[in-house]
Write an enzyme that holds these catalytic residues in place. Structure first.
Site, mmCIF file in Angstrom:
data_model
loop_
_atom_site.group_PDB
_atom_site.id
_atom_site.type_symbol
_atom_site.label_atom_id
_atom_site.label_comp_id
_atom_site.label_asym_id
_atom_site.label_seq_id
_atom_site.Cartn_x
_atom_site.Cartn_y
_atom_site.Cartn_z
ATOM 1 C CG PHE A 1 37.433 39.184 36.840
ATOM 2 C CD1 PHE A 1 37.557 40.561 36.851
ATOM 3 C CD2 PHE A 1 36.270 38.610 37.340
ATOM 4 C CE1 PHE A 1 36.542 41.365 37.364
ATOM 5 C CE2 PHE A 1 35.247 39.397 37.853
ATOM 6 C CZ PHE A 1 35.384 40.779 37.859
ATOM 7 C CG ASP A 2 44.155 38.846 32.935
ATOM 8 O OD1 ASP A 2 44.733 37.755 32.843
ATOM 9 O OD2 ASP A 2 44.732 39.922 33.163
ATOM 10 C CB VAL A 3 44.123 36.100 37.551
ATOM 11 C CG1 VAL A 3 44.665 36.191 38.980
ATOM 12 C CG2 VAL A 3 42.819 35.298 37.536
ATOM 13 C CB THR B 1 42.880 41.879 35.731
ATOM 14 O OG1 THR B 1 43.282 41.921 34.358
ATOM 15 C CG2 THR B 1 41.454 42.387 35.865
#
Length: 237
Positions: free
Chosen positions: A14-16, A19
């Protein structure tokens, strides 16, 4: 529409920010308050896009700056753009703001549900200390963590992805069993495409950051959803 199943993957990265962590309203509120204090009439969209452009330019500089310094330099650029001298205390506050950015309401539950079946990873354009604060807010422990501080570069450059793929390989996860999820077309979906990773674009409503700039128009996600909750429901259906 492409159909993806959780059984197709052993890991989801995941991008954080954008997102899982809802940073944009906090950035907009900070800059609107700053602008009002200087009699600047720019709206939230204008200020957010000024930040986005400055951020993209500064993150290309090498050696890479730690993220608090990226925010310092963004603040300086925005001040210069609007003809205002930077205020040292405001600058400091902006550099510390990642420690207080909130999570999206669906982030914790979605990550916990997914982690019951797959490894989860964070590939984030951030420093270690800021990400640790965000992980406490998310109340989640990632199996793999790759920060800009760790690799000395910022997405869309590939070191994040190469390092994450390597970390997962050491856990027994081959790259073809990795799904990458992000809100940024520029920093996440386009490089995932180029690296042959399957990807999901979480197109959070009313968000602007990461949707334009170099490479964004080339992005071709395998699936587009409007929330993490929607993605989890689709993967586990």
């Amino acid at each position: 529409m492409t159909t993806l199943h959780l059984s197709d993957f052993d890991a989801i990265t995941f991008d954080v920010y954008g997102t899982l962590i809802d940073w944009e309203p906090s950035i907009a509120a900070f800059l609107l308050d700053w602008a009002a204090g200087h009699g600047i009439s720019a709206d939230a969209g204008t200020l957010v896009m000024a930040f986005d452009g400055a951020r993209a330019r500064i993150q290309k500089e090498r050696p890479a700056h730690l993220y608090p310094e990226v925010l310092n330099r963004c603040f300086d650029e925005i001040c210069a753009h609007f003809g205002v001298l930077p205020d040292a205390e405001r600058r400091r506050q902006f550099s510390l703001s990642p420690h207080t950015w909130p999570a999206f309401p669906d982030s914790h539950d979605g990550l916990v549900r997914l982690q019951q079946s797959v490894r989860i990873g964070a590939l984030s354009n951030i420093d270690v200390a800021s990400l640790e604060s965000s992980c406490r807010i998310l109340d989640v422990r990632f199996d793999v963590v790759v920060t800009a501080q760790r690799v000395g570069a910022y997405k869309p450059d590939w070191p994040h992805f190469d390092t994450g793929i390597g970390d997962l390989a050491r856990l027994g996860v081959p790259r073809e069993r990795i799904l990458h999820v992000g809100q940024s077309l520029r920093a996440d979906i386009t490089p995932a495409n180029k690296l042959g990773l399957r990807s999901v674009w979480i197109n959070r409503p009313d968000r602007l950051l990461g949707l334009s700039g170099e490479g964004a128009a080339e992005a071709r996600p395998d699936l587009t959803v409007s929330s993490l909750a929607e993605l989890v429901d689709m993967l586990t259906r």
